[in-house]
Scaffold this active site. Structure first.
Site, short mmCIF file in Angstrom:
data_model
loop_
_atom_site.label_atom_id
_atom_site.label_comp_id
_atom_site.label_asym_id
_atom_site.label_seq_id
_atom_site.Cartn_x
_atom_site.Cartn_y
_atom_site.Cartn_z
N TRP A 168 0.80 -1.23 0.00
CA TRP A 168 0.00 0.00 0.00
C TRP A 168 0.83 1.27 0.00
O TRP A 168 0.29 2.37 -0.04
CB TRP A 168 -0.91 0.02 1.24
CG TRP A 168 -0.24 -0.43 2.52
CD1 TRP A 168 -0.35 -1.66 3.11
CD2 TRP A 168 0.65 0.32 3.37
NE1 TRP A 168 0.42 -1.73 4.25
CE2 TRP A 168 1.04 -0.52 4.43
CE3 TRP A 168 1.17 1.62 3.33
CZ2 TRP A 168 1.92 -0.11 5.44
CZ3 TRP A 168 2.05 2.02 4.32
CH2 TRP A 168 2.40 1.16 5.36
N LYS A 192 -3.18 -7.95 -7.97
CA LYS A 192 -3.95 -7.75 -6.74
C LYS A 192 -3.30 -6.64 -5.92
O LYS A 192 -2.23 -6.82 -5.35
CB LYS A 192 -4.01 -9.02 -5.88
CG LYS A 192 -5.07 -8.86 -4.79
CD LYS A 192 -4.86 -9.70 -3.54
CE LYS A 192 -3.90 -9.14 -2.55
NZ LYS A 192 -4.31 -7.87 -1.91
N SER A 246 6.04 -7.40 2.60
CA SER A 246 6.86 -7.75 3.75
C SER A 246 7.62 -9.05 3.52
O SER A 246 7.20 -9.92 2.74
CB SER A 246 5.96 -7.90 4.98
OG SER A 246 5.02 -8.94 4.75
N GLU A 268 10.25 -8.55 -3.74
CA GLU A 268 10.89 -7.30 -3.26
C GLU A 268 10.35 -7.06 -1.85
O GLU A 268 9.17 -6.79 -1.68
CB GLU A 268 10.54 -6.12 -4.17
CG GLU A 268 10.95 -6.29 -5.62
CD GLU A 268 12.45 -6.37 -5.81
OE1 GLU A 268 13.20 -6.05 -4.86
OE2 GLU A 268 12.89 -6.77 -6.89
N CYS A 303 10.25 1.03 1.91
CA CYS A 303 11.06 -0.17 2.10
C CYS A 303 12.54 0.15 2.23
O CYS A 303 13.26 -0.51 2.98
CB CYS A 303 10.84 -1.14 0.94
SG CYS A 303 11.10 -0.36 -0.66
N GLU A 402 12.10 -3.90 11.03
CA GLU A 402 11.60 -2.87 10.12
C GLU A 402 10.39 -2.23 10.79
O GLU A 402 9.34 -2.87 10.93
CB GLU A 402 11.20 -3.49 8.78
CG GLU A 402 10.74 -2.44 7.79
CD GLU A 402 10.22 -3.02 6.49
OE1 GLU A 402 9.45 -4.00 6.53
OE2 GLU A 402 10.59 -2.49 5.43
P1 NAD Z 1 2.28 -7.11 3.17
O1 NAD Z 1 3.33 -8.13 2.93
O2 NAD Z 1 1.44 -7.21 4.38
O3 NAD Z 1 1.25 -7.08 1.95
C1 NAD Z 1 1.69 -6.97 0.62
C2 NAD Z 1 0.66 -7.63 -0.28
O4 NAD Z 1 0.60 -9.02 0.05
C3 NAD Z 1 -0.76 -7.08 -0.14
O5 NAD Z 1 -1.36 -7.04 -1.42
C4 NAD Z 1 -1.43 -8.13 0.73
O6 NAD Z 1 -2.83 -8.21 0.53
C5 NAD Z 1 -0.75 -9.39 0.28
N1 NAD Z 1 -0.79 -10.44 1.30
C6 NAD Z 1 -0.85 -10.30 2.64
N2 NAD Z 1 -0.93 -11.50 3.24
C7 NAD Z 1 -0.92 -12.43 2.26
C8 NAD Z 1 -0.99 -13.85 2.25
N3 NAD Z 1 -1.12 -14.56 3.39
N4 NAD Z 1 -0.92 -14.48 1.05
C9 NAD Z 1 -0.82 -13.77 -0.10
N5 NAD Z 1 -0.78 -12.44 -0.15
C10 NAD Z 1 -0.83 -11.75 1.02
O7 NAD Z 1 3.02 -5.70 3.07
P2 NAD Z 1 2.42 -4.25 3.27
O8 NAD Z 1 2.11 -4.07 4.72
O9 NAD Z 1 1.32 -4.02 2.28
O10 NAD Z 1 3.65 -3.35 2.83
C11 NAD Z 1 4.71 -3.07 3.67
C12 NAD Z 1 5.88 -3.99 3.40
O11 NAD Z 1 6.23 -3.94 2.01
C13 NAD Z 1 7.13 -3.58 4.14
O12 NAD Z 1 7.75 -4.70 4.68
C14 NAD Z 1 8.00 -2.95 3.05
O13 NAD Z 1 9.37 -2.98 3.31
C15 NAD Z 1 7.64 -3.79 1.88
N6 NAD Z 1 7.99 -3.09 0.63
C16 NAD Z 1 9.07 -3.51 -0.09
C17 NAD Z 1 9.43 -2.83 -1.25
C18 NAD Z 1 10.61 -3.28 -2.09
O14 NAD Z 1 10.67 -2.89 -3.26
N7 NAD Z 1 11.53 -4.07 -1.57
C19 NAD Z 1 8.70 -1.72 -1.66
C20 NAD Z 1 7.61 -1.32 -0.89
C21 NAD Z 1 7.26 -2.02 0.27
#
Ligand code: NAD
Length: 500
Positions: A168, A192, A246, A268, A303, A402
């Site tokens: 998000w 998604k 994450s 990522e 991130c 983090e």
């Molecule tokens: P998140 O991992 O909670 O969610 C990311 C996506 O995964 C969302 O679309 C979510 O609905 C989906 N998801 C959640 N649980 C799932 C499951 N059990 N099975 C399949 N899909 C699932 O992350 P967030 O809270 O949306 O974003 C923050 C995280 O993203 C931080 O850790 C940040 O560092 C990371 N991030 C990394 C980068 C990069 O390029 N390395 C860039 C931006 C954010």
């Protein structure tokens, strides 16, 4: 770029926005099969923005089936690369023409300051589609050096149906970073978006259709991770998942791939990036501006946030004073105000998590120099004052986890080797920045830092021409941006032809 530059314009434009709230499958909007819906809320005031179709496994199945048909009949992969390029450039033009609208959808959904979405997220999103479009008809395959009676070829081919699962924090930009190369190579896509921020992705799908990208090539299924996201990960007919989010959920995608069809994965993930300041630094003002940007950009929900300031003891006090002064220039407020540089945390639960880390840091003996309190409570939004901790040890939770918020940990070191050791002492390896006026130290330390991107004398992820991705638990299986992103979305085939 269609970008309003003043805050009053943003407020009126945001009030006039309309929302696409159904899933976009096979070229049309439709509700979830179950009829389920969920609310998306504005983190700046807690209000409901819209009710969105709650896509689940059966909707993902429909989207994958549409994407499979579109891939197999060649309506996209079968186009000459120059034709695909033209449609992708038209898509970039549509995004650019609707830049303010898309930026404001992310402002409402994610609480991001409009000053950032209009000046950074949208130009980067347009640039990503355009950069990868331009590459479509400029990549050549290869002829290996074979014997005279053999023609060998190595060719890159699209993978098929690509699942894209996004977080998000940079909704429209992250979607475009992945859509650009995935589509340029000839794949079809099921995207998604994060459940907190579905609106811009749905509008993007519509703009793709308006640009002439055929039905079934770009599908968007809003919904929750445990249902829609997991189905994309486990689907036997999805050939690749490009995931940003994450580390914890990235790990699940490895399980999903192992349990299903060994789909290709590019992950990522999270970070705990060091900003390493050597004792010879002289340009303190520039340093302070970059350090503040490193931790405060997108209110720390970034991130690659430079969340650990690892600074030589001789210059620590001067650096900390300069960084503190720079924090004052980051105005916190309504994301729709032109002067706002810091918006709210994404949701109550995340705000509580960040506040919990502020408590942890104090309990573990670090000194809270400033901030760390909830503010603007009357707004109904989830705002927190940016915090700085001094006297942090690298084994404290605030230095290891983090936090994903505006919390900077200051750690002191006494010599170069110790500074590098502390910088690398983390399970993450997404980014690092390094500050020195000595070119020898710059080269030596840039090589020694274990991170996917090392920026020297700046905080930066570079532009579209350089790859972006993580070492260690910050990434797996591929890179976003640059030509490396095309590799993520294609297979390498060898053709071996015996001549008579
Ligand atoms: P998140 O991992 O909670 O969610 C990311 C996506 O995964 C969302 O679309 C979510 O609905 C989906 N998801 C959640 N649980 C799932 C499951 N059990 N099975 C399949 N899909 C699932 O992350 P967030 O809270 O949306 O974003 C923050 C995280 O993203 C931080 O850790 C940040 O560092 C990371 N991030 C990394 C980068 C990069 O390029 N390395 C860039 C931006 C954010």
């Amino acid at each position: 770029m269609d970008t309003l530059t003043d805050g009053a314009g943003w407020r009126d434009a945001a009030a006039a926005l309309s929302f696409r709230t159904d899933a976009f499958i096979d070229g049309r909007f439709r509700p979830a099969r179950s009829g389920g819906r969920f609310d998306t809320r504005n983190p700046a005031n807690g209000s409901r923005i819209a009710s969105v179709a709650e896509g689940a496994a059966e909707d993902v199945d429909d989207a994958v089936a549409a994407a499979r048909r579109a891939f197999d009949d060649g309506r996209w992969s079968g186009l000459a690369p120059a034709e695909r390029k033209a449609k992708l450039l038209a898509f970039a033009d549509r995004i650019e023409a609707h830049a303010t609208e898309l930026a404001l959808l992310d402002v409402l959904d994610a609480g991001k300051p409009a000053s950032v979405t209009t000046s950074m997220d949208l130009p980067d999103a347009v640039g990503a589609i355009r950069w990868h479009a331009e590459l479509t008809d400029k990549l050549y395959d290869r002829l290996p050096p074979t014997a005279a009676d053999i023609v060998g070829m190595t060719v890159r081919e699209p993978l098929g149906v690509v699942g894209i699962v996004t977080p998000w924090n940079f909704p429209v930009m992250t979607a475009c970073l992945k859509l650009g190369p995935a589509l340029a190579v000839g794949n079809t896509v099921v995207l998604k978006p994060a459940e907190q921020t579905p609106l811009s992705a749905l509008r993007l799908a519509e703009l793709a259709a308006e640009a002439g990208i055929p039905d079934g090539v770009v599908n968007v299924v809003p919904g929750f991770g445990e249902t829609a996201g997991a189905r994309i990960g486990l689907h036997p007919d999805v050939d690749c998942v490009s995931f940003t989010g994450s580390t914890e959920v990235g790990r699940l995608f490895l399980h999903y791939a192992a349990e299903s069809n060994l789909k290709r994965l590019a992950l990522e993930l999270g970070g705990k990036s060091p900003c390493l300041v050597m004792k010879d630094v002289t340009r303190l003002q520039a340093l302070a501006e970059h350090v503040a940007t490193g931790i405060l950009l997108n209110q720390g929900e970034n991130c690659s946030a430079g969340s650990r300031l690892i600074v030589h003891r001789d210059v620590k006090d001067a650096v900390l004073a300069a960084v503190q002064a720079e924090f004052d220039a980051w105005t916190l407020g309504d994301p729709l105000d032109a002067g706002t540089r810091l918006g709210p945390m994404i949701e109550q639960q995340h705000l509580d998590r960040v506040l919990g880390y502020v408590e942890d840091g104090q309990a573990e003996g670090a000194r809270l120099v400033r901030g760390g309190k909830r503010v603007r409570i009357d707004s109904g939004g989830y705002f927190i004052e940016p915090a700085i901790f001094d006297g942090v040890r690298n084994d404290m939770r605030i230095a290891r986890d983090e936090i994903f918020g505006p919390v900077l940990s200051v750690i002191t070191f006494d010599d170069e080797a110790e500074g590098l050791r502390i910088a690398n002492d983390t399970p993450y390896g997404l980014a690092a920045s390094l500050w020195t006026d000595d070119v020898n130290v710059a080269h030596r330390a840039a090589r020694a830092l274990r991170a996917g991107t090392v920026s020297v004398n700046c905080f930066s992820e570079g532009d579209m021409s350089v790859p972006f991705g993580g070492f260690k638990q910050s990434g797996f299986g591929g890179r976003d941006k640059s030509q490396a992103a095309h590799d993520q979305f294609s297979e390498l085939k060898a053709i071996w032809m015996q001549l008579r």
